[in-house]
Enzyme design. Structure first.
Site, PDB file in Angstrom:
ATOM      1  N   SER A 187      16.081 -64.861 -33.197  1.00 27.84           N
ATOM      2  CA  SER A 187      15.406 -65.649 -34.238  1.00 27.84           C
ATOM      3  C   SER A 187      13.921 -65.328 -34.243  1.00 27.84           C
ATOM      4  O   SER A 187      13.347 -64.971 -33.204  1.00 27.84           O
ATOM      5  CB  SER A 187      15.604 -67.148 -33.986  1.00 27.84           C
ATOM      6  N   TYR A 200      15.260 -74.463 -28.466  1.00 31.81           N
ATOM      7  CA  TYR A 200      15.887 -73.446 -29.307  1.00 31.81           C
ATOM      8  C   TYR A 200      15.110 -72.133 -29.247  1.00 31.81           C
ATOM      9  O   TYR A 200      15.691 -71.054 -29.040  1.00 31.81           O
ATOM     10  CB  TYR A 200      15.977 -73.935 -30.744  1.00 31.81           C
TER      11      TYR A 200
END
Length: 316
Positions: A187, A200
């Protein structure tokens, strides 16, 4: 010329060379290779592709587009009924074989024995580690995350442990054949300031670092390892919408990302995301404190909107 002038000239020369080669490498990896050179023949890696998190979004689209290229597909995800539906659609649409494995990646490592037993005898040439989870409802400060201990454990199991464990299962047969492709979905949060997405972002930073070093270890043995630093894609997980040029559909994103295989090992896989990542990295380099405040305020504004809408309640 004084010693100081000599070192100054040498430093400017070295930095200039690095910038020139860095710019050329970026253009080759993000523009020339994916758009103007011959795409990699993905069938060369093996007969089967295994995709985790394969019933929605990016994972489902990888399954469809790899099947379109003639690979048989192993779909791994949590819900058996959704797996069966996706498998049936792929078989009927692309005339390939499929297999399904229903496991919950947020649970413990016992699931990997089940996966190991179900892939025996299959020549898996491509592994796509796509499965992942984000905060359930909204970004927020670490101590405000509802059910924090549970969320920590699930994100670690799903986003971190799954990647090396799946590689541990499948990489040995790739090394034996001297060919294989591993695609790990990371990501943009892994390389940019991500206050309010701390767990995350850290989990995806692991994916990025693991991918880079695994590729360095096994690249000379015919194994291609690609980490995808994804930006915004319109999926059920992130619920992002926006201009198509910045927030592509899973279909457009995966089609683009597959064209980067063989040309870029650490990449956004989508040109607009590559420009976005480059721009934000530059801002973070020049003004790191400003970048941190900017992203923190953006995430907290999103949190406040969720609270206002009644879709999120922080932990007390």
């Amino acid at each position: 010329m004084s010693l100081y002038d000599y070192f100054q000239t040498t430093a400017v020369f070295v930095v200039g060379i690095q910038l020139v080669f860095g710019v050329f490498r970026w253009i080759y990896q993000n523009v020339i290779g994916p758009n103007f050179l011959e795409p990699r023949n993905l069938r060369r890696y093996g007969d089967w592709a295994l995709i985790t998190g394969a019933t929605d979004g990016i994972g489902k689209e990888y399954a469809r587009q790899l099947a379109k290229r003639g690979l048989n597909i192993i779909l791994v995800s949590r819900t058996a009924s959704k797996l069966k539906d996706v498998a049936k659609d792929i078989e009927e649409t692309f005339n390939v074989r499929t297999d399904i494995i229903a496991v919950n990646f947020t649970s413990g490592i016992e699931i990997y024995d089940q996966i190991k037993q179900q892939i025996i005898g299959k020549e898996i040439g491509i592994l796509v580690n796509n499965v992942g989870m984000i905060y359930p409802s909204s970004p927020d400060l670490f101590l405000n995350i509802p059910n924090r201990d549970k969320v920590i454990q699930e994100i670690v199991n799903c986003n971190i442990i799954s990647v090396p464990m799946m590689c541990s299962l499948i990489l040995p047969q790739m090394v034996q054949r001297k060919r294989g492709l591993i695609i790990n979905i990371s990501s943009i949060a892994s390389v940019l300031p991500s206050p309010s997405h701390t767990i995350y972002a850290a989990s995806k930073a692991f994916v990025t670092k693991f991918s880079d070093d695994l590729g360095a270890e096994y690249g000379d043995q015919g194994i291609d390892v690609q980490s995808l630093i994804t930006g915004g894609v319109s999926t059920n997980m992130n619920k992002m919408v926006g201009a198509k040029i910045i927030t592509p559909s899973p279909e457009d994103y995966v089609k683009s990302a597959l064209s980067y295989v063989g040309y870029a090992s650490n990449t956004s896989g989508f040109l607009a995301h590559s420009f976005l990542t480059l721009s934000i990295r530059l801002v973070s380099f020049l003004a790191p404190s400003y970048a941190e405040r900017l992203f923190k305020n953006m995430m907290l504004a999103q949190r406040d909107e969720s609270i206002k809408n009644g879709t999120y309640t922080p932990a007390k």
